[in-house]
Design a protein around this motif. Structure first.
Motif, PDB file in Angstrom:
ATOM      1  N   GLY A   3       0.817  -1.198   0.000  1.00  0.00           N
ATOM      2  CA  GLY A   3       0.000   0.000   0.000  1.00  0.00           C
ATOM      3  C   GLY A   3       0.854   1.252   0.000  1.00  0.00           C
ATOM      4  O   GLY A   3       0.575   2.218  -0.705  1.00  0.00           O
ATOM      5  N   GLN A   4       1.929   1.252   0.795  1.00  0.00           N
ATOM      6  CA  GLN A   4       2.838   2.409   0.834  1.00  0.00           C
ATOM      7  C   GLN A   4       3.542   2.588  -0.506  1.00  0.00           C
ATOM      8  O   GLN A   4       3.716   3.707  -0.983  1.00  0.00           O
ATOM      9  N   ALA A  30      -5.433   1.867 -12.297  1.00  0.00           N
ATOM     10  CA  ALA A  30      -4.569   1.240 -11.287  1.00  0.00           C
ATOM     11  C   ALA A  30      -5.088   1.550  -9.885  1.00  0.00           C
ATOM     12  O   ALA A  30      -5.090   0.681  -9.007  1.00  0.00           O
ATOM     13  N   GLN A  31      -5.547   2.780  -9.667  1.00  0.00           N
ATOM     14  CA  GLN A  31      -6.121   3.140  -8.369  1.00  0.00           C
ATOM     15  C   GLN A  31      -7.365   2.307  -8.088  1.00  0.00           C
ATOM     16  O   GLN A  31      -7.528   1.756  -7.002  1.00  0.00           O
ATOM     17  N   LYS A  32      -8.219   2.200  -9.088  1.00  0.00           N
ATOM     18  CA  LYS A  32      -9.474   1.463  -8.920  1.00  0.00           C
ATOM     19  C   LYS A  32      -9.227  -0.006  -8.600  1.00  0.00           C
ATOM     20  O   LYS A  32      -9.923  -0.589  -7.773  1.00  0.00           O
ATOM     21  N   GLU A  33      -8.250  -0.589  -9.244  1.00  0.00           N
ATOM     22  CA  GLU A  33      -8.027  -2.019  -9.075  1.00  0.00           C
ATOM     23  C   GLU A  33      -6.978  -2.345  -8.012  1.00  0.00           C
ATOM     24  O   GLU A  33      -7.192  -3.217  -7.194  1.00  0.00           O
ATOM     25  N   THR A  34      -5.866  -1.661  -8.004  1.00  0.00           N
ATOM     26  CA  THR A  34      -4.798  -1.977  -7.054  1.00  0.00           C
ATOM     27  C   THR A  34      -4.883  -1.134  -5.798  1.00  0.00           C
ATOM     28  O   THR A  34      -4.885  -1.661  -4.688  1.00  0.00           O
ATOM     29  N   GLY A  35      -4.953   0.169  -5.956  1.00  0.00           N
ATOM     30  CA  GLY A  35      -5.009   1.056  -4.793  1.00  0.00           C
ATOM     31  C   GLY A  35      -6.214   0.776  -3.916  1.00  0.00           C
ATOM     32  O   GLY A  35      -6.102   0.688  -2.688  1.00  0.00           O
ATOM     33  N   ASP A  36      -7.360   0.595  -4.537  1.00  0.00           N
ATOM     34  CA  ASP A  36      -8.574   0.304  -3.767  1.00  0.00           C
ATOM     35  C   ASP A  36      -8.499  -1.083  -3.114  1.00  0.00           C
ATOM     36  O   ASP A  36      -8.996  -1.281  -2.006  1.00  0.00           O
ATOM     37  N   TYR A  37      -7.857  -2.022  -3.789  1.00  0.00           N
ATOM     38  CA  TYR A  37      -7.689  -3.361  -3.211  1.00  0.00           C
ATOM     39  C   TYR A  37      -6.775  -3.292  -1.985  1.00  0.00           C
ATOM     40  O   TYR A  37      -7.073  -3.872  -0.935  1.00  0.00           O
ATOM     41  N   TYR A  38      -5.667  -2.550  -2.105  1.00  0.00           N
ATOM     42  CA  TYR A  38      -4.800  -2.371  -0.930  1.00  0.00           C
ATOM     43  C   TYR A  38      -5.562  -1.720   0.214  1.00  0.00           C
ATOM     44  O   TYR A  38      -5.437  -2.124   1.367  1.00  0.00           O
ATOM     45  N   ARG A  39      -6.341  -0.701  -0.094  1.00  0.00           N
ATOM     46  CA  ARG A  39      -7.111  -0.022   0.948  1.00  0.00           C
ATOM     47  C   ARG A  39      -8.089  -1.006   1.611  1.00  0.00           C
ATOM     48  O   ARG A  39      -8.247  -1.006   2.823  1.00  0.00           O
TER      49      ARG A  39
END
Length: 93
Positions: A3-4, A30-39
Motif C-alpha cells: 500500500g505504501q 490502477a487506483q481502482k483495481e490496485t489502490g482500492d484493493y490495498y485499501r
C-alpha cells in the motif's frame, strides 16, 4: 508492491502503469483495481488483526469481495494476500 509503495507510485503521477499482473493501464484504473484493493486489505483485514479478531473468521468474512472478483488471479491470490496482511498487522500493530 505494498500500500505504501502504491502511494509513492501515485505521487509520481505516471501516465502509464505496468503492473505485475494484468495489462498496462493508466493511474485511474490502477487506483481502482490496485489502490482500492490495498485499501480494502488494510482497512478490513488489517483492522481485524489489530482488533485481535480471529484470522480464520476474518479470512472467511472477507473471502469474496465482489468489487475485486474481476481482478486477474484474484481466486488464486486473494486468500494468501489477506493472510499476509493479517500476519503483518498482527505482528506490527
Amino acid at each position: 508492491m505494498t500500500g505504501q509503495g502504491f502511494e509513492r507510485l501515485r505521487t509520481l503521477a505516471p501516465r502509464h502503469v505496468v503492473p505485475g499482473h494484468g495489462r498496462v493501464t493508466d493511474m485511474a484504473q490502477a487506483q481502482k483495481e490496485t489502490g482500492d484493493y490495498y485499501r480494502f486489505l488494510i482497512t478490513q483485514v488489517g483492522s481485524a488483526a489489530r482488533n485481535m479478531e480471529s484470522m480464520s473468521e476474518t479470512l472467511d468474512t472477507h473471502a469474496a469481495p465482489v468489487q475485486f472478483k474481476h481482478l486477474q488471479n484474484f481466486d488464486e491470490l486473494h486468500r494468501a494476500n489477506m493472510n499476509r496482511v493479517f500476519v503483518d498487522f498482527e505482528s506490527n500493530p
